[in-house]
Design a protein around this motif. Structure first.
Motif, mmCIF file in Angstrom:
data_model
loop_
_atom_site.group_PDB
_atom_site.id
_atom_site.type_symbol
_atom_site.label_atom_id
_atom_site.label_comp_id
_atom_site.label_asym_id
_atom_site.label_seq_id
_atom_site.Cartn_x
_atom_site.Cartn_y
_atom_site.Cartn_z
ATOM 1 N N ASP A 297 8.113 -1.571 2.990
ATOM 2 C CA ASP A 297 7.490 -2.195 1.810
ATOM 3 C C ASP A 297 6.526 -3.309 2.228
ATOM 4 O OD1 ASP A 297 8.999 -0.515 0.282
ATOM 5 O OD2 ASP A 297 10.498 -2.012 -0.284
ATOM 6 N N ASP A 300 3.453 -1.798 3.906
ATOM 7 C CA ASP A 300 2.565 -1.179 2.915
ATOM 8 C C ASP A 300 1.811 -2.257 2.140
ATOM 9 O OD1 ASP A 300 3.690 1.126 3.808
ATOM 10 O OD2 ASP A 300 4.810 1.579 1.981
ATOM 11 N N TYR A 301 2.521 -3.334 1.788
ATOM 12 C CA TYR A 301 1.879 -4.403 1.020
ATOM 13 C C TYR A 301 0.731 -5.037 1.821
ATOM 14 C CZ TYR A 301 1.079 -8.646 -1.615
ATOM 15 O OH TYR A 301 0.476 -9.642 -2.334
ATOM 16 N N CYS A 302 1.017 -5.389 3.056
ATOM 17 C CA CYS A 302 -0.033 -6.033 3.875
ATOM 18 C C CYS A 302 -1.181 -5.068 4.157
ATOM 19 C CB CYS A 302 0.568 -6.564 5.185
ATOM 20 S SG CYS A 302 1.670 -7.959 4.904
ATOM 21 N N ALA A 303 -0.847 -3.787 4.366
ATOM 22 C CA ALA A 303 -1.907 -2.800 4.599
ATOM 23 C C ALA A 303 -2.802 -2.673 3.374
ATOM 24 C CB ALA A 303 -1.296 -1.450 4.961
ATOM 25 N N SER A 304 -2.225 -2.884 2.189
ATOM 26 C CA SER A 304 -3.039 -2.784 0.970
ATOM 27 C C SER A 304 -3.913 -4.022 0.781
ATOM 28 C CB SER A 304 -2.135 -2.600 -0.260
ATOM 29 O OG SER A 304 -1.476 -3.823 -0.574
ATOM 30 N N ARG A 305 -3.563 -5.119 1.425
ATOM 31 C CA ARG A 305 -4.312 -6.365 1.234
ATOM 32 C C ARG A 305 -5.340 -6.625 2.338
ATOM 33 N NH1 ARG A 305 -3.199 -11.633 -0.680
ATOM 34 N NH2 ARG A 305 -5.413 -11.233 -0.624
ATOM 35 N N ARG A 308 -8.371 -1.640 6.669
ATOM 36 C CA ARG A 308 -7.679 -0.589 7.443
ATOM 37 C C ARG A 308 -7.683 -0.955 8.919
ATOM 38 N NH1 ARG A 308 -6.736 3.952 4.652
ATOM 39 N NH2 ARG A 308 -6.620 5.408 6.394
ATOM 40 N N VAL A 335 -0.758 4.856 5.755
ATOM 41 C CA VAL A 335 -1.185 3.739 4.893
ATOM 42 C C VAL A 335 -2.353 2.971 5.524
ATOM 43 C CG1 VAL A 335 1.044 3.469 3.758
ATOM 44 C CG2 VAL A 335 0.589 2.168 5.852
#
Ligand code: SF4
Length: 440
Positions: A297, A300-305, A308, A335
């Motif tokens: 989790d 995924d959160y840091c990858a979304s912020r 890439r 991700v």
């Protein structure tokens, strides 16, 4: 058939390297065991002779039992120097940190070395990086800088927290492959002030050309991210390096937001194993106090912020079934993060010191999958300037394992274009942010 540079790197991780006592190591980087258990070896640089990558940095196992039986032997043939003769096997770690700065280093370029494969007498020329002069300098409160940070490849690693709290439980909940509990406070300073860290970062940047500092600190309950903040702020304001943070994940994701606002460039999440049984068995603290899903989790959160390729998921290969490792690689790359794979090392002093090292063919397959997953998921690996990690097989090292295909050529062309386009971005991020000119 000789191995290519990445294959040699993998085989050295799996088999280790013998260092005969007559091979001189004066002036090269000492054998340091100041990180979370995998950095116990000799730093070497392998030229690739390939357009894909110029050279590969690695930390070759030399002190572990399995390395004493390795077919690989270090040789030195410098002028007037001794020749390798396959004599007794002995390693001399650099255990003493001298107190004065040495103006010049012996064999500063570390040339004249090669690794000989005793099975077929193939000789691989390598370079041994010299010990940085700043290892012998002191911070303003008289702490040797070598006890604050250590070069691992071309980047600076600093353990910022007190010893990982998993070591404080009775019985201990430490990850079974780790030796941090035996290192922090011994081989490295147990407490590091902001000034210690900033001064060491300045020295590493000015004298070693470091572009990236990696802060890690194991498990600190819910305080780890908060503890990292002043270090990140001080380095970003005063030194201007790229900064990475590696701590156990925390449930309150606003801690990641704050660090991103402070300018953190990279987060890494060491979930180590995809298979839940292996995760619980080898990482009891992580399993009991955090749970595997929190790692995913938070990643995924840091990858979304972040952009890439700015986040990584770290795994250890060579213990759980290989299919689980391949699934972990896919999970991370899906991700937009990049998988970093540590080839399992049964480090001396760890709970797993007697375990066997992994098999070369298995590890080759794993590393080939890392590159392939990054290519398929368009993860832009290897963009940041001058970051070569010696403890793992870098994803772009593994480009040398990929079959030549249209997909590979397109991906490499894409990475080249991005590397050029990203230069001004990284240059801006590496500019100190302090306005007053004040220096910590
Ligand atoms: S979290 Fe595990 S690997 Fe990391 S420092 Fe703690 S015991 Fe070592």
């Amino acid at each position: 058939m000789p191995l290519n540079a990445c294959e040699l790197e993998i085989d050295l991780f799996c088999r280790g390297l013998r260092v005969p006592p007559h091979v001189p190591l004066d002036g090269v980087r000492g054998i340091s065991r100041t990180r979370a258990g995998l950095g116990s070896g000799l730093e070497i640089v392998i030229p690739t002779h390939s357009w894909l990558k110029r050279e590969i940095w690695m930390n070759a196992p030399v002190v572990e039992e399995f390395a004493q039986h390795s077919p690989y032997v270090l040789d030195w043939s410098g002028d007037g120097g001794p020749k390798e003769d396959g004599g007794p096997k002995e390693v001399r770690p650099t255990e003493v940190r001298p107190t004065e700065v040495r103006p010049t280093e012996v064999r500063p370029t570390g040339h004249g070395y090669s690794i000989v494969d005793r099975r077929n007498q193939t000789r691989y020329p390598v370079r041994l990086p010299s010990e940085p002069a700043w290892y012998r300098q002191f911070t303003s409160r008289d702490v040797p800088m070598s006890r604050i940070g250590v070069l691992q490849g071309t980047y600076l690693g600093i353990y910022i927290n007190p010893v990982c709290a998993f070591w404080n439980y009775d019985p201990p909940l430490n990850c079974r492959f780790c030796t941090t509990g035996a290192n922090v406070g011994c081989a490295e300073s147990s407490s590091k002030t902001i000034e210690d860290v900033v001064e060491t970062c300045h020295a590493a940047r000015d004298l070693s050309g470091v572009t990236f500092v990696h802060f890690n600190g194991g498990f600190q309950g819910t305080r780890g991210l908060r503890t990292a903040e002043p270090y990140v702020r001080a380095v970003k304001e005063n030194v201007g390096l790229l900064v990475g943070v590696q701590l156990t994940p925390e449930k309150d994701f606003t801690g990641y937001d704050r660090l991103i606002d402070l300018g953190v460039d990279h987060f890494s999440f060491c979930f180590e194993f995809m298979n839940p049984d292996w995760f619980a068995r080898i990482c009891p603290g992580k399993a009991r106090m955090l749970g595997q899903s929190l790692y995913f989790d938070a990643m995924d959160y840091c990858a979304s912020r972040l952009p890439r390729g700015a986040v990584s998921g770290e795994i250890i290969a060579g213990l759980e079934p290989i299919e689980s490792t391949l699934a972990a690689i896919e999970r991370v790359a899906s991700v937009g993060a990049f998988p970093t794979v540590c080839v399992f090392r049964p480090t001396v002093g760890s709970d797993m010191a007697e375990w066997p090292p992994p098999d070369y063919e298995d590890m080759r397959r794993v590393l080939q999958a890392v590159y392939d997953a990054c290519r398929r998921h368009r993860v832009p690996i290897g963009l940041a300037p001058n970051i070569e990690v010696s403890l793992v097989v870098n994803p772009d090292d593994a480009a040398l394992l990929a079959p030549v295909s249209a997909g590979t050529l397109f991906y490499e062309a894409w990475r080249r274009v991005l590397r050029v386009a990203a230069r001004p971005v990284f240059a801006r991020r590496m500019r100190p942010r302090a306005r007053s000119g004040a220096r910590v």
